[in-house]
Write an enzyme that holds these catalytic residues in place. Structure first.
Site, PDB file in Angstrom:
ATOM      1  N   ASN A   1       0.868  -1.181   0.000  1.00 32.95           N
ATOM      2  CA  ASN A   1       0.000   0.000   0.000  1.00 32.95           C
ATOM      3  C   ASN A   1       0.905   1.231   0.000  1.00 32.95           C
ATOM      4  O   ASN A   1       1.520   1.549   1.015  1.00 32.95           O
ATOM      5  CB  ASN A   1      -0.889  -0.043   1.257  1.00 32.95           C
TER       6      ASN A   1
ATOM      7  N   LYS B   1       0.081   4.271  -0.257  1.00 34.18           N
ATOM      8  CA  LYS B   1      -0.558   5.479   0.308  1.00 34.18           C
ATOM      9  C   LYS B   1      -0.293   6.657  -0.646  1.00 34.18           C
ATOM     10  O   LYS B   1      -0.298   6.466  -1.857  1.00 34.18           O
ATOM     11  CB  LYS B   1      -0.043   5.735   1.725  1.00 34.18           C
TER      12      LYS B   1
ATOM     13  N   HIS C   1      -9.561   1.336   5.047  1.00 33.97           N
ATOM     14  CA  HIS C   1      -8.269   1.485   5.735  1.00 33.97           C
ATOM     15  C   HIS C   1      -8.448   2.437   6.919  1.00 33.97           C
ATOM     16  O   HIS C   1      -9.235   3.392   6.843  1.00 33.97           O
ATOM     17  CB  HIS C   1      -7.219   2.033   4.752  1.00 33.97           C
TER      18      HIS C   1
ATOM     19  N   GLU D   1      -6.754   4.809   7.967  1.00 34.89           N
ATOM     20  CA  GLU D   1      -6.526   6.229   7.653  1.00 34.89           C
ATOM     21  C   GLU D   1      -7.767   6.843   7.015  1.00 34.89           C
ATOM     22  O   GLU D   1      -8.080   8.025   7.225  1.00 34.89           O
ATOM     23  CB  GLU D   1      -5.289   6.374   6.754  1.00 34.89           C
TER      24      GLU D   1
ATOM     25  N   GLU E   1      -5.198  -4.681  10.867  1.00 29.25           N
ATOM     26  CA  GLU E   1      -4.135  -3.693  11.054  1.00 29.25           C
ATOM     27  C   GLU E   1      -4.366  -2.920  12.350  1.00 29.25           C
ATOM     28  O   GLU E   1      -5.134  -1.945  12.366  1.00 29.25           O
ATOM     29  CB  GLU E   1      -4.133  -2.699   9.893  1.00 29.25           C
TER      30      GLU E   1
ATOM     31  N   GLY F   1       2.777   2.397  10.743  1.00 31.54           N
ATOM     32  CA  GLY F   1       3.752   3.466  10.545  1.00 31.54           C
ATOM     33  C   GLY F   1       4.506   3.862  11.797  1.00 31.54           C
ATOM     34  O   GLY F   1       5.169   4.893  11.829  1.00 31.54           O
TER      35      GLY F   1
ATOM     36  N   SER G   1       3.543  -1.935  10.251  1.00 28.59           N
ATOM     37  CA  SER G   1       5.003  -1.963  10.395  1.00 28.59           C
ATOM     38  C   SER G   1       5.616  -3.322  10.070  1.00 28.59           C
ATOM     39  O   SER G   1       6.587  -3.722  10.716  1.00 28.59           O
ATOM     40  CB  SER G   1       5.417  -1.523  11.810  1.00 28.59           C
TER      41      SER G   1
HETATM   42  P1  PGA Z   1       2.902   0.407   7.611  1.00 30.67           P
HETATM   43  O1  PGA Z   1       1.457   0.621   6.937  1.00 30.67           O
HETATM   44  O2  PGA Z   1       3.470  -0.896   7.065  1.00 30.67           O
HETATM   45  O3  PGA Z   1       3.719   1.592   7.186  1.00 30.67           O
HETATM   46  O4  PGA Z   1       2.698   0.332   9.083  1.00 30.67           O
HETATM   47  C1  PGA Z   1       0.564  -0.452   6.783  1.00 30.67           C
HETATM   48  C2  PGA Z   1      -0.765   0.060   6.248  1.00 30.67           C
HETATM   49  O5  PGA Z   1      -1.235   1.109   6.701  1.00 30.67           O
HETATM   50  O6  PGA Z   1      -1.387  -0.566   5.371  1.00 30.67           O
END
Ligand code: PGA
Length: 258
Positions: A11, A13, A101, A103, A173, A179, A218
């Site tokens: 992803n 983003k 997601h 976010e 997640e 992140g 992460s």
């Molecule tokens: P990340 O993001 O691996 O940077 O933690 C995962 C995601 O939000 O899909």
């Protein structure tokens, strides 16, 4: 029962313009071997503006990486300024769409009801949703992980038939792990993923065996092997580490480690 074929999804983003995206995909393709494609499915989810360029590279170079999107609207067309319809994505051979997601839920106010409409719209356009769920740190510390996650899954899949649920993808997640460099332990992640599969089994019986459940938050080359060894973890949704083809390919190669 043999484990489902894992799906490792990158992803991106809001990173990489379409020129950068082309380079990333080409670099990635040199780092993935035929054996990797046999062992795992791979998808990348660039921003909307990159999709057409990435589609062209994947198809002209015959790279067996699935093209994915990060979001879509639930309507097929209309006065929805700034939105993208599922059928527009399907037309570019997008096969997977991330839906709900954290976010999008936290920063853009997406509700469970909207997520449910999007899941249905993605299926109607003959693509596969990657339905995301996960708890905040406060919810986790208050012992609310199971309730939060099962509520999101039930709401996200509400009204679907068993044959629609079979074969779709769920991404667990934990929000506190996205992140942040913090990952759930493989055992914790496994426990939540097993609980998610149980929620699917309770509502849609046989479909539960074929649903692929990814862990996200992460994921790095060093943490992928132990996560992927868990019986109910069928892949990874990778953010930060997917921006670098070298790191992402080492996650795709997780089975060669250790
Ligand atoms: P990340 O993001 O691996 O940077 O933690 C995962 C995601 O939000 O899909």
């Amino acid at each position: 029962m043999s484990k489902r074929k894992p799906l490792i999804s990158g992803n991106w983003k809001m990173h990489h313009n379409h020129f950068e995206a082309i380079q990333m995909v080409q670099k990635l393709s040199y780092l993935i071997n035929p054996g990797d494609y046999e062992a795992v499915d791979v998808s990348i989810h660039p921003p909307f503006t990159d999709l057409r360029s990435v589609q062209t590279v994947l198809e002209s170079d015959r790279i067996p990486v699935a093209l994915g999107a990060q979001n879509c609207h639930w309507e097929e067309k209309g006065a929805f300024t700034g939105e993208v319809a599922p059928t527009m994505l399907a037309k570019m051979n997008v096969s997977l769409v991330i839906v709900g997601h954290s976010e999008r839920r936290e920063l853009f106010g997406e509700t469970d009801q909207q997520v449910n409409k999007k899941v249905k719209a993605v299926l109607k356009a003959e693509m596969t949703p990657i339905l995301c769920c996960g708890e905040t740190l406060e919810e986790r510390e208050a012992g609310g992980t199971a309730d939060k996650v099962s509520g999101q899954i039930k709401a996200g899949l509400a009204g679907l038939k068993g044959e629609q649920v079979a074969g779709l993808v769920i991404a667990y997640e934990p929000i506190w792990a996205i992140g942040t460099g913090r990952t759930a332990t493989p055992e914790d992640a496994q426990a939540v993923c097993a609980a998610i599969r149980q929620v699917v089994a309770d509502g849609w019986k046989d479909a539960a065996d074929s649903v692929r459940i990814q862990y996200g938050g992460s994921v790095k080359p060093a943490t992928a092997p132990d996560l992927m060894r868990q019986p109910d973890i069928d892949g990874a949704l990778v953010g930060g580490a997917a921006l670098d083809p070298d790191e992402f390919s080492r996650i795709i190669n997780y089975r060669l480690v250790g």
